[in-house]
Design a protein around this motif. Structure first.
Motif, PDB file in Angstrom:
ATOM      1  N   ARG A   1       0.830  -1.218   0.000  1.00 27.07           N
ATOM      2  CA  ARG A   1       0.000   0.000   0.000  1.00 27.07           C
ATOM      3  C   ARG A   1       0.868   1.273   0.000  1.00 27.07           C
ATOM      4  O   ARG A   1       0.694   2.154   0.818  1.00 27.07           O
ATOM      5  N   ILE A   2       1.791   1.318  -0.986  1.00 28.59           N
ATOM      6  CA  ILE A   2       2.687   2.451  -1.156  1.00 28.59           C
ATOM      7  C   ILE A   2       2.483   3.038  -2.544  1.00 28.59           C
ATOM      8  O   ILE A   2       2.372   2.309  -3.527  1.00 28.59           O
ATOM      9  N   GLY A   3       2.452   4.363  -2.615  1.00 25.75           N
ATOM     10  CA  GLY A   3       2.437   5.067  -3.893  1.00 25.75           C
ATOM     11  C   GLY A   3       3.703   5.903  -4.018  1.00 25.75           C
ATOM     12  O   GLY A   3       4.117   6.550  -3.053  1.00 25.75           O
ATOM     13  N   TYR A   4       4.310   5.862  -5.187  1.00 19.27           N
ATOM     14  CA  TYR A   4       5.550   6.592  -5.448  1.00 19.27           C
ATOM     15  C   TYR A   4       5.238   7.780  -6.358  1.00 19.27           C
ATOM     16  O   TYR A   4       4.900   7.586  -7.530  1.00 19.27           O
TER      17      TYR A   4
ATOM     18  N   ILE B   1       8.483   9.845  -2.049  1.00 22.03           N
ATOM     19  CA  ILE B   1       8.982  10.771  -3.061  1.00 22.03           C
ATOM     20  C   ILE B   1      10.497  10.669  -3.031  1.00 22.03           C
ATOM     21  O   ILE B   1      11.100  10.702  -1.954  1.00 22.03           O
ATOM     22  N   ARG B   2      11.087  10.542  -4.199  1.00 24.81           N
ATOM     23  CA  ARG B   2      12.543  10.513  -4.311  1.00 24.81           C
ATOM     24  C   ARG B   2      12.986  11.664  -5.192  1.00 24.81           C
ATOM     25  O   ARG B   2      12.388  11.930  -6.229  1.00 24.81           O
ATOM     26  N   ALA B   3      14.051  12.321  -4.765  1.00 27.97           N
ATOM     27  CA  ALA B   3      14.582  13.452  -5.523  1.00 27.97           C
ATOM     28  C   ALA B   3      16.099  13.398  -5.470  1.00 27.97           C
ATOM     29  O   ALA B   3      16.679  12.943  -4.480  1.00 27.97           O
TER      30      ALA B   3
ATOM     31  N   ASN C   1      17.526  20.870  -5.242  1.00 29.08           N
ATOM     32  CA  ASN C   1      16.919  21.556  -4.097  1.00 29.08           C
ATOM     33  C   ASN C   1      15.472  21.954  -4.331  1.00 29.08           C
ATOM     34  O   ASN C   1      14.665  21.926  -3.402  1.00 29.08           O
ATOM     35  N   LYS C   2      15.107  22.334  -5.553  1.00 32.45           N
ATOM     36  CA  LYS C   2      13.724  22.731  -5.830  1.00 32.45           C
ATOM     37  C   LYS C   2      12.777  21.544  -5.674  1.00 32.45           C
ATOM     38  O   LYS C   2      11.699  21.681  -5.096  1.00 32.45           O
ATOM     39  N   SER C   3      13.184  20.398  -6.172  1.00 29.70           N
ATOM     40  CA  SER C   3      12.338  19.212  -6.056  1.00 29.70           C
ATOM     41  C   SER C   3      12.273  18.722  -4.612  1.00 29.70           C
ATOM     42  O   SER C   3      11.214  18.314  -4.136  1.00 29.70           O
ATOM     43  N   ARG C   4      13.376  18.788  -3.913  1.00 28.74           N
ATOM     44  CA  ARG C   4      13.406  18.357  -2.508  1.00 28.74           C
ATOM     45  C   ARG C   4      12.567  19.266  -1.617  1.00 28.74           C
ATOM     46  O   ARG C   4      12.040  18.824  -0.594  1.00 28.74           O
ATOM     47  N   ALA C   5      12.442  20.523  -1.985  1.00 31.93           N
ATOM     48  CA  ALA C   5      11.672  21.464  -1.164  1.00 31.93           C
ATOM     49  C   ALA C   5      10.196  21.088  -1.092  1.00 31.93           C
ATOM     50  O   ALA C   5       9.529  21.405  -0.102  1.00 31.93           O
ATOM     51  N   ILE C   6       9.689  20.400  -2.093  1.00 35.55           N
ATOM     52  CA  ILE C   6       8.255  20.049  -2.124  1.00 35.55           C
ATOM     53  C   ILE C   6       7.896  19.118  -0.960  1.00 35.55           C
ATOM     54  O   ILE C   6       7.044  19.461  -0.125  1.00 35.55           O
ATOM     55  N   PRO C   7       8.500  17.933  -0.856  1.00 39.17           N
ATOM     56  CA  PRO C   7       8.121  17.071   0.282  1.00 39.17           C
ATOM     57  C   PRO C   7       8.485  17.696   1.627  1.00 39.17           C
ATOM     58  O   PRO C   7       7.761  17.503   2.615  1.00 39.17           O
TER      59      PRO C   7
ATOM     60  N   HIS D   1      19.902   9.832  -4.573  1.00 39.16           N
ATOM     61  CA  HIS D   1      18.515  10.217  -4.303  1.00 39.16           C
ATOM     62  C   HIS D   1      18.271  10.321  -2.801  1.00 39.16           C
ATOM     63  O   HIS D   1      18.737   9.471  -2.039  1.00 39.16           O
ATOM     64  N   VAL D   2      17.512  11.319  -2.424  1.00 39.47           N
ATOM     65  CA  VAL D   2      17.001  11.427  -1.063  1.00 39.47           C
ATOM     66  C   VAL D   2      15.594  10.840  -1.081  1.00 39.47           C
ATOM     67  O   VAL D   2      14.802  11.136  -1.977  1.00 39.47           O
ATOM     68  N   VAL D   3      15.286  10.008  -0.102  1.00 34.25           N
ATOM     69  CA  VAL D   3      13.975   9.374   0.006  1.00 34.25           C
ATOM     70  C   VAL D   3      13.177  10.103   1.081  1.00 34.25           C
ATOM     71  O   VAL D   3      13.662  10.305   2.201  1.00 34.25           O
ATOM     72  N   TYR D   4      11.966  10.506   0.702  1.00 33.63           N
ATOM     73  CA  TYR D   4      11.037  11.130   1.638  1.00 33.63           C
ATOM     74  C   TYR D   4       9.815  10.225   1.761  1.00 33.63           C
ATOM     75  O   TYR D   4       9.357   9.643   0.771  1.00 33.63           O
ATOM     76  N   GLY D   5       9.272  10.118   2.965  1.00 34.03           N
ATOM     77  CA  GLY D   5       8.097   9.293   3.179  1.00 34.03           C
ATOM     78  C   GLY D   5       7.055  10.010   4.018  1.00 34.03           C
ATOM     79  O   GLY D   5       7.378  10.846   4.861  1.00 34.03           O
ATOM     80  N   MET D   6       5.815   9.670   3.748  1.00 33.79           N
ATOM     81  CA  MET D   6       4.685  10.157   4.535  1.00 33.79           C
ATOM     82  C   MET D   6       3.772   8.962   4.791  1.00 33.79           C
ATOM     83  O   MET D   6       3.425   8.225   3.857  1.00 33.79           O
ATOM     84  N   LEU D   7       3.398   8.772   6.031  1.00 31.72           N
ATOM     85  CA  LEU D   7       2.463   7.721   6.406  1.00 31.72           C
ATOM     86  C   LEU D   7       1.063   8.305   6.520  1.00 31.72           C
ATOM     87  O   LEU D   7       0.894   9.473   6.895  1.00 31.72           O
ATOM     88  N   ALA D   8       0.075   7.480   6.240  1.00 31.04           N
ATOM     89  CA  ALA D   8      -1.322   7.944   6.341  1.00 31.04           C
ATOM     90  C   ALA D   8      -1.620   8.487   7.733  1.00 31.04           C
ATOM     91  O   ALA D   8      -2.258   9.530   7.870  1.00 31.04           O
TER      92      ALA D   8
END
Length: 181
Positions: free
Chosen positions: A91-94, A131-133, A138-144, A168-175
């Motif tokens: 149950r992960i969306g990328y 989200i991976r950036a 820096n512009k893409s990383r600023a979003i997450p 790549h930097v990995v960002y995650g958000m849990l429900a």
């Protein structure tokens, strides 16, 4: 067909085959700008390539393996965003996204990613969004970061960009965390 109103100016719409020329023109106008971070520009060199991309994305959506949409700002196609992959087992969306250079700095991508994250947790019933950036994008990383995603790690040499690897930097958000905010 997927249509999601982000706000009064921004709509996410699943691209149709008829959008191929408009998509190709957007890519072509922004080719040198997008090339810094996107690895597929050398394989999208004519309108038929954008047509093949849309056809592939429509099949992925039909198979429930992904969901990619055009970003329409004031009824004009300005970029692409969506779920590159759904991992239904876990149950992960990328989420992935890009926007034409002339439309940066207007909050469009931030609002789009917020809407996609809401969609992930309310409509798709996912548990996690990734989200991976690129580390130096820096512009893409600023979003997450702006949306409260947690920076979870660094993937060394995760992507080949024409003549070099990028981390790549990995960002995650849990429900559960999204609902708290």
């Amino acid at each position: 067909m997927f249509v999601y109103e982000v706000d009064e100016h921004i709509t996410l719409q699943q691209l149709k085959l008829q959008d191929a020329n408009q998509l190709f023109q957007l890519i072509d106008r922004n080719r040198s700008y997008l090339r810094e971070w996107l690895p597929w520009l050398d394989t999208n060199v004519e309108p038929e390539d954008s047509l093949a991309f849309i056809d592939h994305m429509l099949q992925a959506s039909k198979d429930k393996k992904g969901l990619t949409a055009g970003i329409f700002y004031q009824d004009k196609l300005v970029g692409v965003a969506g779920f590159n992959v759904f991992d239904w087992t876990n149950r992960i969306g990328y989420i992935g996204y890009w926007i034409g250079q002339d439309y940066q700095g207007k909050g469009i991508i931030t609002n789009v990613v917020r809407a996609l994250t809401d969609y992930a947790f309310t409509e798709a019933q996912l548990n996690r969004v990734d989200i991976r950036a690129a580390f130096t994008n820096n512009k893409s990383r600023a979003i997450p970061e702006r949306l409260g995603f947690k920076e979870e790690g660094l993937l060394r040499q995760a992507e080949w960009l024409y003549d070099h690897y990028v981390d790549h930097v990995v960002y995650g958000m849990l429900a559960s965390d999204w609902r708290k905010n």
